[in-house]
Design a protein around this motif. Structure first.
Motif, PDB file in Angstrom:
ATOM      1  N   ARG A 107      -0.522  -3.547  38.853  1.00  0.00           N
ATOM      2  CA  ARG A 107       0.205  -4.008  37.658  1.00  0.00           C
ATOM      3  C   ARG A 107       1.265  -3.003  37.206  1.00  0.00           C
ATOM      4  NH1 ARG A 107      -4.592  -6.916  34.142  1.00  0.00           N
ATOM      5  NH2 ARG A 107      -4.912  -8.625  35.627  1.00  0.00           N
ATOM      6  N   GLU A 108       1.053  -1.724  37.449  1.00  0.00           N
ATOM      7  CA  GLU A 108       2.038  -0.714  37.070  1.00  0.00           C
ATOM      8  C   GLU A 108       3.206  -0.620  38.044  1.00  0.00           C
ATOM      9  OE1 GLU A 108       0.402   3.150  36.482  1.00  0.00           O
ATOM     10  OE2 GLU A 108      -0.505   2.618  34.560  1.00  0.00           O
ATOM     11  N   HIS A 109       2.958  -0.822  39.338  1.00  0.00           N
ATOM     12  CA  HIS A 109       3.981  -0.570  40.352  1.00  0.00           C
ATOM     13  C   HIS A 109       4.663  -1.806  40.928  1.00  0.00           C
ATOM     14  CE1 HIS A 109       1.766   3.255  40.263  1.00  0.00           C
ATOM     15  NE2 HIS A 109       2.943   3.772  40.567  1.00  0.00           N
ATOM     16  N   TYR A 110       4.112  -2.978  40.720  1.00  0.00           N
ATOM     17  CA  TYR A 110       4.690  -4.190  41.302  1.00  0.00           C
ATOM     18  C   TYR A 110       4.905  -5.232  40.211  1.00  0.00           C
ATOM     19  CZ  TYR A 110       3.263  -2.107  45.719  1.00  0.00           C
ATOM     20  OH  TYR A 110       3.103  -1.259  46.779  1.00  0.00           O
ATOM     21  N   LYS A 111       6.127  -5.764  40.135  1.00  0.00           N
ATOM     22  CA  LYS A 111       6.433  -6.787  39.135  1.00  0.00           C
ATOM     23  C   LYS A 111       6.042  -8.180  39.627  1.00  0.00           C
ATOM     24  CE  LYS A 111       8.137  -3.860  36.319  1.00  0.00           C
ATOM     25  NZ  LYS A 111       7.275  -3.382  35.290  1.00  0.00           N
ATOM     26  N   GLU A 112       6.105  -8.410  40.942  1.00  0.00           N
ATOM     27  CA  GLU A 112       5.736  -9.693  41.539  1.00  0.00           C
ATOM     28  C   GLU A 112       4.940  -9.420  42.808  1.00  0.00           C
ATOM     29  OE1 GLU A 112       9.454 -11.579  42.310  1.00  0.00           O
ATOM     30  OE2 GLU A 112       9.565 -12.437  40.318  1.00  0.00           O
ATOM     31  N   GLY A 113       4.071 -10.346  43.158  1.00  0.00           N
ATOM     32  CA  GLY A 113       3.318 -10.209  44.395  1.00  0.00           C
ATOM     33  C   GLY A 113       1.871 -10.631  44.231  1.00  0.00           C
ATOM     34  N   VAL A 114       1.131 -10.488  45.312  1.00  0.00           N
ATOM     35  CA  VAL A 114      -0.285 -10.843  45.352  1.00  0.00           C
ATOM     36  C   VAL A 114      -1.058  -9.638  45.870  1.00  0.00           C
ATOM     37  CG1 VAL A 114      -2.001 -12.389  46.366  1.00  0.00           C
ATOM     38  CG2 VAL A 114       0.257 -13.259  45.800  1.00  0.00           C
ATOM     39  N   LEU A 115      -2.088  -9.243  45.135  1.00  0.00           N
ATOM     40  CA  LEU A 115      -2.951  -8.124  45.521  1.00  0.00           C
ATOM     41  C   LEU A 115      -4.192  -8.668  46.207  1.00  0.00           C
ATOM     42  CD1 LEU A 115      -3.770  -5.105  45.402  1.00  0.00           C
ATOM     43  CD2 LEU A 115      -4.789  -5.604  43.175  1.00  0.00           C
ATOM     44  N   MET A 116      -4.498  -8.117  47.395  1.00  0.00           N
ATOM     45  CA  MET A 116      -5.653  -8.576  48.165  1.00  0.00           C
ATOM     46  C   MET A 116      -6.470  -7.384  48.651  1.00  0.00           C
ATOM     47  SD  MET A 116      -3.828 -11.547  50.424  1.00  0.00           S
ATOM     48  CE  MET A 116      -2.430 -10.546  50.851  1.00  0.00           C
ATOM     49  N   LYS A 117      -7.779  -7.613  48.810  1.00  0.00           N
ATOM     50  CA  LYS A 117      -8.655  -6.600  49.395  1.00  0.00           C
ATOM     51  C   LYS A 117      -8.500  -6.552  50.908  1.00  0.00           C
ATOM     52  CE  LYS A 117     -12.752  -5.366  46.899  1.00  0.00           C
ATOM     53  NZ  LYS A 117     -14.164  -5.561  46.700  1.00  0.00           N
ATOM     54  N   ARG A 118      -8.322  -7.695  51.519  1.00  0.00           N
ATOM     55  CA  ARG A 118      -8.146  -7.792  52.964  1.00  0.00           C
ATOM     56  C   ARG A 118      -6.770  -8.387  53.232  1.00  0.00           C
ATOM     57  NH1 ARG A 118     -12.790 -10.106  51.679  1.00  0.00           N
ATOM     58  NH2 ARG A 118     -12.014 -12.171  52.168  1.00  0.00           N
ATOM     59  N   PRO A 119      -6.185  -8.118  54.395  1.00  0.00           N
ATOM     60  CA  PRO A 119      -4.839  -8.625  54.680  1.00  0.00           C
ATOM     61  C   PRO A 119      -4.735 -10.152  54.616  1.00  0.00           C
ATOM     62  CG  PRO A 119      -5.469  -6.993  56.299  1.00  0.00           C
ATOM     63  CD  PRO A 119      -6.677  -7.251  55.456  1.00  0.00           C
ATOM     64  N   ASN A 120      -5.809 -10.876  54.899  1.00  0.00           N
ATOM     65  CA  ASN A 120      -5.728 -12.342  54.958  1.00  0.00           C
ATOM     66  C   ASN A 120      -6.565 -13.045  53.891  1.00  0.00           C
ATOM     67  OD1 ASN A 120      -4.055 -12.231  57.225  1.00  0.00           O
ATOM     68  ND2 ASN A 120      -5.802 -11.989  58.561  1.00  0.00           N
ATOM     69  N   GLY A 121      -6.877 -12.390  52.807  1.00  0.00           N
ATOM     70  CA  GLY A 121      -7.674 -13.066  51.774  1.00  0.00           C
ATOM     71  C   GLY A 121      -8.272 -12.099  50.789  1.00  0.00           C
ATOM     72  N   GLY A 122      -9.125 -12.613  49.935  1.00  0.00           N
ATOM     73  CA  GLY A 122      -9.757 -11.793  48.924  1.00  0.00           C
ATOM     74  C   GLY A 122      -8.823 -11.431  47.790  1.00  0.00           C
ATOM     75  N   ILE A 123      -8.132 -12.425  47.221  1.00  0.00           N
ATOM     76  CA  ILE A 123      -7.152 -12.184  46.165  1.00  0.00           C
ATOM     77  C   ILE A 123      -7.828 -11.560  44.946  1.00  0.00           C
ATOM     78  CG2 ILE A 123      -5.546 -13.285  44.550  1.00  0.00           C
ATOM     79  CD1 ILE A 123      -4.965 -15.339  46.714  1.00  0.00           C
ATOM     80  N   LEU A 124      -7.253 -10.452  44.482  1.00  0.00           N
ATOM     81  CA  LEU A 124      -7.747  -9.772  43.291  1.00  0.00           C
ATOM     82  C   LEU A 124      -6.880 -10.052  42.070  1.00  0.00           C
ATOM     83  CD1 LEU A 124      -8.666  -6.262  44.700  1.00  0.00           C
ATOM     84  CD2 LEU A 124     -10.211  -8.070  44.028  1.00  0.00           C
ATOM     85  N   ASP A 125      -5.558 -10.121  42.270  1.00  0.00           N
ATOM     86  CA  ASP A 125      -4.635 -10.293  41.160  1.00  0.00           C
ATOM     87  C   ASP A 125      -3.304 -10.800  41.701  1.00  0.00           C
ATOM     88  OD1 ASP A 125      -3.777 -10.248  38.550  1.00  0.00           O
ATOM     89  OD2 ASP A 125      -3.309  -8.123  38.520  1.00  0.00           O
ATOM     90  N   PHE A 126      -2.511 -11.413  40.834  1.00  0.00           N
ATOM     91  CA  PHE A 126      -1.160 -11.827  41.217  1.00  0.00           C
ATOM     92  C   PHE A 126      -0.281 -11.834  39.985  1.00  0.00           C
ATOM     93  CE2 PHE A 126      -3.488 -15.632  40.140  1.00  0.00           C
ATOM     94  CZ  PHE A 126      -2.590 -16.369  39.366  1.00  0.00           C
ATOM     95  N   GLN A 127       1.011 -11.680  40.237  1.00  0.00           N
ATOM     96  CA  GLN A 127       1.995 -11.691  39.149  1.00  0.00           C
ATOM     97  C   GLN A 127       3.166 -12.542  39.560  1.00  0.00           C
ATOM     98  OE1 GLN A 127       3.085  -7.961  37.462  1.00  0.00           O
ATOM     99  NE2 GLN A 127       1.063  -7.113  37.744  1.00  0.00           N
TER     100      GLN A 127
END
Length: 74
Positions: free
Chosen positions: A54-74
């Motif tokens: 949230r501090e370093h990216y204004k847009e995008g999707v945060l994931m634990k694994r490269p192909n899934g496990g979404i944690l957050d998005f903006q």
């Protein structure tokens, strides 16, 4: 006796190759940006990863694994 020793060594090698990939990527988090590029960073836990994201990216999707496990998005 040699067969038992050989079997023991093979079992240790097999188990270590199974465990290593899980621990190697346990603290890596992946970000997919709107333009399709990917970024990776390390964090101690999921809460720290969300805070960093949230501090370093204004847009995008945060994931634990490269192909899934979404944690957050903006």
């Amino acid at each position: 006796m040699n067969k038992v020793r050989l079997f023991s060594i093979a079992a240790v090698i097999a188990l270590s190759s199974f465990i290593a990939p899980q621990t190697a990527s346990a603290y890596k988090y992946h970000v997919t940006l709107p333009n399709g590029t990917h970024a990776t960073f390390d964090a101690k836990n999921s809460a720290e990863a969300v805070h960093y994201f949230r501090e370093h990216y204004k847009e995008g999707v945060l994931m634990k694994r490269p192909n899934g496990g979404i944690l957050d998005f903006q």
